[in-house]
Design a protein around this motif. Structure first.
Motif, mmCIF file in Angstrom:
data_model
loop_
_atom_site.group_PDB
_atom_site.id
_atom_site.type_symbol
_atom_site.label_atom_id
_atom_site.label_comp_id
_atom_site.label_asym_id
_atom_site.label_seq_id
_atom_site.Cartn_x
_atom_site.Cartn_y
_atom_site.Cartn_z
ATOM 1 N N LEU A 116 43.813 54.497 32.226
ATOM 2 C CA LEU A 116 44.974 54.033 32.960
ATOM 3 C C LEU A 116 44.793 54.377 34.439
ATOM 4 C CD1 LEU A 116 47.829 52.797 32.733
ATOM 5 C CD2 LEU A 116 48.693 55.125 32.429
ATOM 6 N N TYR A 117 44.925 53.373 35.299
ATOM 7 C CA TYR A 117 44.795 53.539 36.741
ATOM 8 C C TYR A 117 46.185 53.364 37.353
ATOM 9 C CZ TYR A 117 39.772 53.060 36.054
ATOM 10 O OH TYR A 117 38.475 53.255 35.650
ATOM 11 N N VAL A 118 46.597 54.316 38.192
ATOM 12 C CA VAL A 118 47.928 54.299 38.790
ATOM 13 C C VAL A 118 47.802 54.623 40.275
ATOM 14 C CG1 VAL A 118 50.236 55.337 38.723
ATOM 15 C CG2 VAL A 118 48.903 55.187 36.626
ATOM 16 N N THR A 119 48.424 53.807 41.123
ATOM 17 C CA THR A 119 48.404 54.169 42.541
ATOM 18 C C THR A 119 49.312 55.376 42.745
ATOM 19 O OG1 THR A 119 50.196 52.627 43.045
ATOM 20 C CG2 THR A 119 47.940 51.841 43.400
ATOM 21 N N THR A 120 48.860 56.288 43.589
ATOM 22 C CA THR A 120 49.636 57.473 43.927
ATOM 23 C C THR A 120 49.719 57.534 45.451
ATOM 24 O OG1 THR A 120 47.584 58.635 43.291
ATOM 25 C CG2 THR A 120 49.444 58.892 41.852
ATOM 26 N N GLU A 121 50.844 57.036 45.948
ATOM 27 C CA GLU A 121 51.017 56.793 47.381
ATOM 28 C C GLU A 121 50.911 58.042 48.240
ATOM 29 O OE1 GLU A 121 53.945 52.919 47.402
ATOM 30 O OE2 GLU A 121 54.768 54.845 47.957
ATOM 31 N N VAL A 122 51.487 59.140 47.800
ATOM 32 C CA VAL A 122 51.537 60.344 48.637
ATOM 33 C C VAL A 122 50.146 60.899 48.919
ATOM 34 C CG1 VAL A 122 52.367 62.737 48.750
ATOM 35 C CG2 VAL A 122 53.904 60.909 48.002
ATOM 36 N N SER A 123 49.259 60.850 47.927
ATOM 37 C CA SER A 123 47.901 61.378 48.134
ATOM 38 C C SER A 123 46.897 60.282 48.491
ATOM 39 C CB SER A 123 47.432 62.145 46.896
ATOM 40 O OG SER A 123 47.408 61.311 45.761
ATOM 41 N N ASN A 124 47.391 59.064 48.800
ATOM 42 C CA ASN A 124 46.518 57.960 49.220
ATOM 43 C C ASN A 124 45.363 57.770 48.236
ATOM 44 O OD1 ASN A 124 48.171 58.043 51.515
ATOM 45 N ND2 ASN A 124 46.747 59.367 52.585
ATOM 46 N N SER A 125 45.733 57.601 46.978
ATOM 47 C CA SER A 125 44.699 57.558 45.954
ATOM 48 C C SER A 125 45.117 56.706 44.758
ATOM 49 C CB SER A 125 44.400 58.986 45.470
ATOM 50 O OG SER A 125 45.548 59.551 44.853
ATOM 51 N N SER A 172 49.269 53.450 49.504
ATOM 52 C CA SER A 172 48.615 52.528 48.559
ATOM 53 C C SER A 172 49.606 52.282 47.429
ATOM 54 C CB SER A 172 47.314 53.124 48.048
ATOM 55 O OG SER A 172 46.428 53.308 49.122
ATOM 56 N N HIS A 173 50.166 51.102 47.432
ATOM 57 C CA HIS A 173 51.354 50.808 46.635
ATOM 58 C C HIS A 173 51.043 50.076 45.329
ATOM 59 C CE1 HIS A 173 55.646 50.193 46.183
ATOM 60 N NE2 HIS A 173 55.473 48.889 46.065
ATOM 61 N N MET A 174 50.284 49.008 45.401
ATOM 62 C CA MET A 174 49.993 48.217 44.216
ATOM 63 C C MET A 174 48.490 48.089 44.040
ATOM 64 S SD MET A 174 52.770 47.865 42.926
ATOM 65 C CE MET A 174 54.064 46.841 42.376
ATOM 66 N N LEU A 175 48.101 47.658 42.852
ATOM 67 C CA LEU A 175 46.709 47.736 42.435
ATOM 68 C C LEU A 175 46.315 46.508 41.630
ATOM 69 C CD1 LEU A 175 44.162 49.563 41.790
ATOM 70 C CD2 LEU A 175 45.499 50.435 39.875
ATOM 71 N N ALA A 176 45.080 46.063 41.847
ATOM 72 C CA ALA A 176 44.486 45.003 41.023
ATOM 73 C C ALA A 176 43.069 45.448 40.687
ATOM 74 C CB ALA A 176 44.467 43.676 41.767
ATOM 75 N N LEU A 177 42.691 45.307 39.430
ATOM 76 C CA LEU A 177 41.353 45.673 38.965
ATOM 77 C C LEU A 177 40.603 44.423 38.537
ATOM 78 C CD1 LEU A 177 42.226 48.656 36.588
ATOM 79 C CD2 LEU A 177 41.535 48.793 38.978
ATOM 80 N N THR A 178 39.303 44.375 38.863
ATOM 81 C CA THR A 178 38.502 43.254 38.379
ATOM 82 C C THR A 178 38.343 43.381 36.872
ATOM 83 O OG1 THR A 178 36.452 44.444 38.858
ATOM 84 C CG2 THR A 178 37.258 42.918 40.552
ATOM 85 N N ARG A 179 38.113 42.268 36.234
ATOM 86 C CA ARG A 179 38.035 42.257 34.778
ATOM 87 C C ARG A 179 36.868 43.066 34.228
ATOM 88 N NH1 ARG A 179 41.039 39.004 36.917
ATOM 89 N NH2 ARG A 179 42.728 37.873 35.965
ATOM 90 N N ASP A 180 35.788 43.195 35.004
ATOM 91 C CA ASP A 180 34.656 44.006 34.545
ATOM 92 C C ASP A 180 34.854 45.494 34.816
ATOM 93 O OD1 ASP A 180 34.207 44.265 37.293
ATOM 94 O OD2 ASP A 180 32.312 43.175 37.278
ATOM 95 N N GLY A 181 35.934 45.848 35.505
ATOM 96 C CA GLY A 181 36.250 47.240 35.760
ATOM 97 C C GLY A 181 35.418 47.901 36.848
ATOM 98 N N LYS A 182 34.696 47.114 37.616
ATOM 99 C CA LYS A 182 33.823 47.694 38.634
ATOM 100 C C LYS A 182 34.471 47.831 40.006
ATOM 101 C CE LYS A 182 29.601 46.282 36.355
ATOM 102 N NZ LYS A 182 28.377 45.500 36.428
ATOM 103 N N ARG A 183 35.539 47.074 40.264
ATOM 104 C CA ARG A 183 36.175 47.113 41.577
ATOM 105 C C ARG A 183 37.693 47.187 41.440
ATOM 106 N NH1 ARG A 183 34.476 41.781 43.812
ATOM 107 N NH2 ARG A 183 34.233 41.343 41.618
ATOM 108 N N ALA A 184 38.301 47.790 42.464
ATOM 109 C CA ALA A 184 39.758 47.845 42.558
ATOM 110 C C ALA A 184 40.162 47.429 43.964
ATOM 111 C CB ALA A 184 40.260 49.257 42.276
ATOM 112 N N TYR A 185 41.378 46.909 44.060
ATOM 113 C CA TYR A 185 41.952 46.544 45.351
ATOM 114 C C TYR A 185 43.375 47.086 45.381
ATOM 115 C CZ TYR A 185 37.982 43.460 45.670
ATOM 116 O OH TYR A 185 36.697 42.976 45.707
ATOM 117 N N THR A 186 43.721 47.771 46.476
ATOM 118 C CA THR A 186 45.088 48.261 46.629
ATOM 119 C C THR A 186 45.726 47.613 47.842
ATOM 120 O OG1 THR A 186 44.437 50.167 47.994
ATOM 121 C CG2 THR A 186 44.592 50.521 45.600
#
Length: 168
Positions: free
Chosen positions: A25-34, A56-70
């Motif tokens: 599970l990947y969750v953006t955590t705004e206070v620690s910029n992570s 960093s508020h919202m998150l999208a993950l590529t389907r192969d799990g190799k990249r994330a975008y916030t």
């Protein structure tokens, strides 16, 4: 019913929990910029991946799990993150303030909305650059591609409508 609570250890303002291809599970955590990564079986935090930007508020993950975008709201940027090597590969300036984020079905484009002007940024994931702006009839908020990738649905909160954009 609630089956568990996962303690993040401090006030983090978590947003946008997303399961990755690895089952974590990947969750953006705004206070620690992570992005906080959680093992759902043990409910333990396994790591924190820096986003290189505040809010960093919202998150999208590529389907192969190799990249994330916030989407990083306050700075108006998008962070491109290599999840394999756990590092930011690009910070893409989008607007004075950005909001929400989504990926095209083929993972070739990222979409995020400018919160000051009625337009949508289209980011090429191969180059991590804004390649197109789509004019909208109002300030956009969230975006989501249709399952077949043909359309991008865009919520226009400022005019209480949903826009349908061709070629998501």
């Amino acid at each position: 019913r609630r089956v568990a609570t996962i303690d993040l250890g401090q006030g983090e303002r978590p947003h946008c929990p997303v399961f990755g291809a690895d089952g974590r599970l990947y969750v953006t955590t705004e206070v620690s910029n992570s992005i906080t990564v959680i093992d759902p079986r043990t409910r333990a935090i396994v790591e924190k991946i820096p986003t290189g930007q505040p809010e960093s508020h919202m998150l999208a993950l590529t389907r192969d799990g190799k990249r994330a975008y916030t989407s990083n709201v306050g700075p108006g940027t998008v962070s491109a993150i290599d999840l394999v090597n756990r590092k930011v590969t690009a910070v893409i300036k989008v607007a004075a303030k950005a909001q929400r984020i989504s990926l095209s079905v083929d993972d070739r484009r990222v979409f995020t909305a400018d919160q000051g002007e009625p337009r949508l940024a289209v980011i090429d994931t191969a180059t991590n650059t804004v390649t197109q702006w789509v004019a909208l009839p109002g300030i956009a908020y969230g975006t989501a591609p249709t399952p077949d990738g043909r359309w991008l649905l865009v919520t226009l909160i400022s005019v209480n409508k949903v826009a349908v954009v061709d070629g998501a």
